[in-house]
Design a protein around this motif. Structure first.
Motif, PDB file in Angstrom:
ATOM      1  N   ARG A 341      15.030 -36.520 -78.016  1.00 26.57           N
ATOM      2  CA  ARG A 341      16.234 -37.351 -77.948  1.00 26.57           C
ATOM      3  C   ARG A 341      16.657 -37.580 -76.491  1.00 26.57           C
ATOM      4  O   ARG A 341      16.993 -38.698 -76.093  1.00 26.57           O
ATOM      5  N   ARG A 342      16.623 -36.527 -75.687  1.00 25.27           N
ATOM      6  CA  ARG A 342      17.047 -36.656 -74.291  1.00 25.27           C
ATOM      7  C   ARG A 342      16.031 -37.440 -73.467  1.00 25.27           C
ATOM      8  O   ARG A 342      16.412 -38.205 -72.577  1.00 25.27           O
ATOM      9  N   ALA A 343      14.756 -37.245 -73.744  1.00 21.88           N
ATOM     10  CA  ALA A 343      13.727 -38.024 -73.047  1.00 21.88           C
ATOM     11  C   ALA A 343      13.866 -39.505 -73.386  1.00 21.88           C
ATOM     12  O   ALA A 343      13.727 -40.370 -72.513  1.00 21.88           O
ATOM     13  N   MET A 344      14.168 -39.814 -74.634  1.00 20.18           N
ATOM     14  CA  MET A 344      14.383 -41.201 -75.048  1.00 20.18           C
ATOM     15  C   MET A 344      15.540 -41.821 -74.288  1.00 20.18           C
ATOM     16  O   MET A 344      15.468 -42.971 -73.834  1.00 20.18           O
ATOM     17  N   ALA A 345      16.618 -41.062 -74.090  1.00 22.77           N
ATOM     18  CA  ALA A 345      17.802 -41.576 -73.418  1.00 22.77           C
ATOM     19  C   ALA A 345      17.522 -41.953 -71.972  1.00 22.77           C
ATOM     20  O   ALA A 345      18.209 -42.825 -71.408  1.00 22.77           O
ATOM     21  N   SER A 346      16.511 -41.342 -71.350  1.00 23.11           N
ATOM     22  CA  SER A 346      16.186 -41.653 -69.958  1.00 23.11           C
ATOM     23  C   SER A 346      15.020 -42.636 -69.846  1.00 23.11           C
ATOM     24  O   SER A 346      14.485 -42.856 -68.758  1.00 23.11           O
ATOM     25  N   GLY A 347      14.611 -43.225 -70.972  1.00 18.96           N
ATOM     26  CA  GLY A 347      13.574 -44.255 -70.946  1.00 18.96           C
ATOM     27  C   GLY A 347      12.156 -43.735 -70.927  1.00 18.96           C
ATOM     28  O   GLY A 347      11.227 -44.482 -70.590  1.00 18.96           O
ATOM     29  N   ALA A 348      11.939 -42.480 -71.307  1.00 22.87           N
ATOM     30  CA  ALA A 348      10.585 -41.932 -71.337  1.00 22.87           C
ATOM     31  C   ALA A 348       9.765 -42.571 -72.450  1.00 22.87           C
ATOM     32  O   ALA A 348      10.308 -43.010 -73.468  1.00 22.87           O
ATOM     33  N   ARG A 349       8.460 -42.611 -72.249  1.00 29.16           N
ATOM     34  CA  ARG A 349       7.572 -43.041 -73.321  1.00 29.16           C
ATOM     35  C   ARG A 349       7.362 -41.862 -74.264  1.00 29.16           C
ATOM     36  O   ARG A 349       7.094 -40.735 -73.822  1.00 29.16           O
ATOM     37  N   LEU A 350       7.477 -42.107 -75.562  1.00 27.72           N
ATOM     38  CA  LEU A 350       7.388 -41.049 -76.558  1.00 27.72           C
ATOM     39  C   LEU A 350       6.154 -41.238 -77.425  1.00 27.72           C
ATOM     40  O   LEU A 350       5.921 -42.329 -77.949  1.00 27.72           O
ATOM     41  N   LEU A 351       5.376 -40.169 -77.579  1.00 28.16           N
ATOM     42  CA  LEU A 351       4.189 -40.194 -78.418  1.00 28.16           C
ATOM     43  C   LEU A 351       4.294 -39.085 -79.457  1.00 28.16           C
ATOM     44  O   LEU A 351       4.154 -37.900 -79.136  1.00 28.16           O
ATOM     45  N   ALA A 352       4.575 -39.471 -80.704  1.00 30.86           N
ATOM     46  CA  ALA A 352       4.630 -38.507 -81.799  1.00 30.86           C
ATOM     47  C   ALA A 352       3.215 -38.232 -82.274  1.00 30.86           C
ATOM     48  O   ALA A 352       2.511 -39.153 -82.673  1.00 30.86           O
ATOM     49  N   ALA A 353       2.776 -36.978 -82.221  1.00 28.61           N
ATOM     50  CA  ALA A 353       1.381 -36.645 -82.481  1.00 28.61           C
ATOM     51  C   ALA A 353       1.261 -35.453 -83.422  1.00 28.61           C
ATOM     52  O   ALA A 353       2.256 -34.808 -83.775  1.00 28.61           O
ATOM     53  N   ARG A 354       0.037 -35.199 -83.835  1.00 27.58           N
ATOM     54  CA  ARG A 354      -0.277 -33.974 -84.553  1.00 27.58           C
ATOM     55  C   ARG A 354      -0.619 -32.899 -83.525  1.00 27.58           C
ATOM     56  O   ARG A 354      -0.946 -33.189 -82.379  1.00 27.58           O
TER      57      ARG A 354
END
Length: 372
Positions: A341-354
């Motif tokens: 959530r905090r990384a998203m707020a700062s514009g980070a790229r998010l990769l949901a993985a296994r």
């Protein structure tokens, strides 16, 4: 066919910022087969009972518990809602609010109750999208096919898109006077270039601003010529070989999905390579506590995380210090989810993985913007 209402990035960001105690997050694997949906409804009843137990254990006002229980129960009883499902259901309930998303991804069952939405599984739906376009391009045919995450494919009506080479060049083209190879004022290559520019001009009107991959189904030299003139920046390197004239939209989409899988694998491999490079520059983090602090101060550029991680606790809003808990409760939440959530707020790229796809083999891996 799957019935999908995948969340947009804007909707996910809105959910990430929302705070309400209690907030119930339920993820449920579902079936798109209507006749088998009763088992999913029964499973949701069980998850609702679990959520109610957690709220009661946290001394939530009985009226609030009753309102949430009633809202979810009414959804369970809605025959029309259960007639159209996908592979997973994400449900978020808070006082006076109930939001659902039907997802193409097969997600594990999960129930979370805290003051915020549990996001990680939802992000899996947007990390590696199964949406793409296929451009079937030949002298005799020109079609744009949309591939959707629900497995469906359909031909897209594009204003101004010629149906073939002849239509693109118009009645006064050299083709009306003879074959393509005939000597004239324009060479064969120049004529094909004009054809590809006409196609690109029509596609530009609907593709501009989008980032869906475009997969070409074309033979040479059309494939190379189109790549050379197209303004679209997301054309896949791999081309579907062979004639596309007599293949259906469904057949082309099936072939294109292997190309799409390759794109996703290459993307993840690139992230691993960058992670390895940044590790030597002290610009990575695999420890949850380090990642939490980096996320709090906006230092994360790319975050890869395990969607199935379960680490209850809290993260200090000021310094990012992590306090772990033995069990879940209304005063705690999943720590990895909060880092996301905090990384998203700062514009980070998010990769949901296994778990097997995460550099370092842990629950989380962060590529940092600077040494931290």
């Amino acid at each position: 066919m799957l019935h999908i209402d995948q969340p947009t990035h804007r909707e996910i960001e809105a959910l990430a910022h929302r705070r309400a105690l209690p907030t119930v997050s339920i993820y449920l694997p579902t079936t798109p087969v209507t006749q088998e949906a009763q088992a999913d409804r029964t499973a949701l009843k069980g998850h609702l009972k679990d959520a109610v137990g957690q709220m009661e254990a946290g001394d939530v006002d009985k009226r609030v518990v009753t309102d949430i229980e009633r809202a979810v129960s009414e959804l369970i009883e809605d025959d029309e809602f259960w007639r159209l499902q996908a592979r997973s259901l994400a449900l978020f309930a808070a006082p006076g609010r109930l939001v659902t998303f039907r997802l193409a991804n097969a997600l594990a069952a999960r129930v979370e109750v805290s003051d915020r939405v549990h996001l990680k599984p939802l992000l899996r739906a947007v990390t590696f999208s199964q949406d793409a376009y296929v451009l079937a391009l030949s002298i005799g045919h020109c079609r744009l096919i949309a591939m959707n995450g629900d497995g469906a494919s359909e031909e897209v009506g594009v204003p101004g898109l010629p149906k073939d080479f002849n239509e693109a060049l118009g009645k006064r083209s050299h083709l009306e006077q003879g074959s393509m190879g005939r000597t004239g004022t324009m060479s064969e290559s120049a004529l094909l270039g004009r054809y590809c520019r006409v196609v690109d001009e029509a596609l530009h009107q609907i593709l501009k601003g989008r980032d869906r991959p475009l997969i070409l189904a074309a033979s040479e030299p059309l494939s190379t010529i189109f790549r050379g003139v197209s303004r679209y920046g997301h054309i896949a390197d791999e081309t579907l070989a062979g004639g596309a004239d007599h293949r259906s939209a469904h057949e082309l989409a099936d072939e294109a999905r292997t190309v799409l899988d390759g794109l996703h694998a290459a993307d993840l491999a690139h992230v691993h390579d960058v992670f390895g490079q940044r590790a030597g520059q002290n610009r990575t983090a695999t420890d949850v506590a380090d990642a939490a602090r980096a996320a709090t101060f906006g230092a994360i550029d790319t975050l890869i995380f395990d969607i199935d991680a379960d680490m209850p606790g809290t993260v200090d809003p000021e310094d990012g210090k992590v306090t772990f808990s033995q069990d879940h409760g209304l005063a705690s939440y999943d720590v990895v989810d909060e880092i996301v959530r905090r990384a998203m707020a700062s514009g980070a790229r998010l990769l949901a993985a296994r778990s097997g796809d995460i550099p370092g083999g842990g629950k989380i891996a962060a590529i940092l913007r600077y040494a931290f």
